[in-house]
Design an enzyme around this catalytic site. Structure first.
Site, PDB file in Angstrom:
ATOM      1  N   TYR A 179       0.854  -1.102   0.164  1.00 51.44           N
ATOM      2  CA  TYR A 179      -0.033   0.081  -0.117  1.00 51.44           C
ATOM      3  C   TYR A 179       0.874   1.207  -0.108  1.00 51.44           C
ATOM      4  O   TYR A 179       1.953   1.132   0.276  1.00 51.44           O
ATOM      5  CB  TYR A 179      -0.974  -0.045   1.146  1.00 51.44           C
ATOM      6  CG  TYR A 179      -0.246   0.346   2.356  1.00 51.44           C
ATOM      7  CD1 TYR A 179      -0.277   1.544   3.033  1.00 51.44           C
ATOM      8  CD2 TYR A 179       0.098  -0.802   3.319  1.00 51.44           C
ATOM      9  CE1 TYR A 179       0.623   1.693   4.243  1.00 51.44           C
ATOM     10  CE2 TYR A 179       0.866  -0.604   4.618  1.00 51.44           C
ATOM     11  CZ  TYR A 179       0.887   0.800   4.867  1.00 51.44           C
ATOM     12  OH  TYR A 179       1.558   0.955   6.379  1.00 51.44           O
ATOM     13  N   CYS A 180       0.240   2.316  -0.289  1.00 49.95           N
ATOM     14  CA  CYS A 180       0.870   3.538  -0.387  1.00 49.95           C
ATOM     15  C   CYS A 180      -0.314   4.814  -0.464  1.00 49.95           C
ATOM     16  O   CYS A 180      -1.472   4.413   0.057  1.00 49.95           O
ATOM     17  CB  CYS A 180       1.728   3.937  -1.683  1.00 49.95           C
ATOM     18  SG  CYS A 180       0.846   3.707  -3.304  1.00 49.95           S
ATOM     19  N   THR A 181      -0.015   5.871  -0.540  1.00 47.85           N
ATOM     20  CA  THR A 181      -0.721   7.144  -0.163  1.00 47.85           C
ATOM     21  C   THR A 181      -2.054   7.073  -1.056  1.00 47.85           C
ATOM     22  O   THR A 181      -3.216   6.922  -0.587  1.00 47.85           O
ATOM     23  CB  THR A 181      -0.132   8.418  -0.411  1.00 47.85           C
ATOM     24  OG1 THR A 181       1.003   8.626   0.230  1.00 47.85           O
ATOM     25  CG2 THR A 181      -1.132   9.393   0.056  1.00 47.85           C
TER      26      THR A 181
END
Length: 328
Positions: free
Chosen positions: A199-201
């Site tokens: 996951y990331c922003t």
């Protein structure tokens, strides 16, 4: 004659933004697809979005588009239709809507052509960024988190992870995405047969990272659809428990979206619980760091006594000090 670049000073643009009465919507979006002529596509995007008074930053490359922008509320539907008509690849594209938004995230439209929309350092011609892992929606994220057969991997930088992350997520300790990719492969090699959830922003980094792990032979790769932004929005809409704790760092004037009330970081100067980022007020520094309100007053928004001292020097002396620092 069409205007293809901003011609107004930042100071005036910021003043205009804060004088606006109409609410704005902050949006992030991305799409990996082939753009044959990035320069021509960039100019078309700039002209059309500028007409709708869109602010923000947009990166365009042969591999696609990446944007973080704000749109006047009354123009949002027109913006969405304009975006969808730019290319068949963009028709119906998911838009990540900010969840903790004051509408003051951007004050100018900047649209640039880049070699990549995400600098990844990948040179292998056999890598295919379209062969991504499986998307996970908010309820699926909650179902998988905490399972013994699953590892959550944070593909953001340390300063992002520091203020908020999914429960027990693995941090890949690097300051750049290009360094993180091979590091993640090395760190995860003992868990190769487990479910790997990245996951990331907003989704753009973890989507490419999921393709990279699949390319490196990881068979069970997933990534959070729309990143933390979309996860938090959908979890709230569906009344799901939030498994991301703390604040989600964002790359605009807000520097963060509050996801939960948990404060998991500390002021870098006094150690008190705090998760507010600031940029050092000294123009020769601009270090991004965590600073509580008391230390902000004590150091005048600077990261150290030295920067505070330089910040209060006359402008000419500040410039001399910076030049001397470069020489030394």
């Amino acid at each position: 004659m069409q205007v293809l670049h901003n011609r107004i000073s930042n100071e005036e643009l910021r003043a205009r933004l804060f004088a606006e009465k109409e609410p704005r919507v902050t949006v992030s979006l991305y799409k990996y697809f082939t753009i044959v002529n990035p320069r021509a596509f960039r100019d078309e995007v700039y002209v059309k979005f500028n007409q709708l008074n869109v602010f923000g930053r947009i990166y365009i490359a042969h591999e696609g588009i990446n944007a973080q922008i704000s749109v006047p509320e009354s123009n949002f539907n027109a913006f969405r239709e304009t975006l969808y008509q730019l290319s068949p690849e963009l028709d119906g594209l998911r838009l990540n809507i900010a969840i903790d938004d004051d509408g003051k995230s951007f004050w100018v439209l900047r649209c640039k052509v880049r070699s990549r929309i995400v600098a990844d350092g990948i040179t292998d011609p056999g890598f295919d960024a379209s062969k991504i892992g499986k998307y996970l929606k908010a309820d699926e994220v909650n179902e998988m988190i905490g399972r013994d057969d699953t590892v959550f991997v944070d593909m953001r930088n340390h300063y992002e992870y520091e203020v908020g992350h999914f429960e027990n997520a693995l941090e890949v300790p690097s300051n750049t995405f290009r360094e993180q990719l091979p590091m993640a492969v090395e760190m995860l090699k003992e868990n190769k047969d487990k479910n790997i959830v990245m996951y990331c922003t907003g989704g753009i980094r973890c989507e490419k990272a999921s393709a990279y792990l699949r390319y490196k032979g990881f068979p069970h790769v997933f990534h959070v659809e729309g990143g933390v932004i979309e996860y938090a929005r959908k979890a709230r809409e569906q009344c799901l428990p939030l498994k991301f704790i703390g604040k989600n760092f964002v790359f605009d004037e807000r520097l963060g979206e509050r996801i939960t009330d948990d404060i998991i970081a500390q002021c870098h100067q006094c150690g008190k619980p705090c998760d507010n980022h600031t940029n050092c007020n000294n123009d020769g520094c601009h270090l991004l760091f965590i600073q509580c309100d008391e230390c902000k007053n004590k150091y005048d928004g600077c990261c150290s006594d030295e920067c505070k001292e330089e910040f209060h020097l006359p402008e000419e002396e500040q410039q001399r000090a910076r030049r001397a620092g470069r020489v030394n």
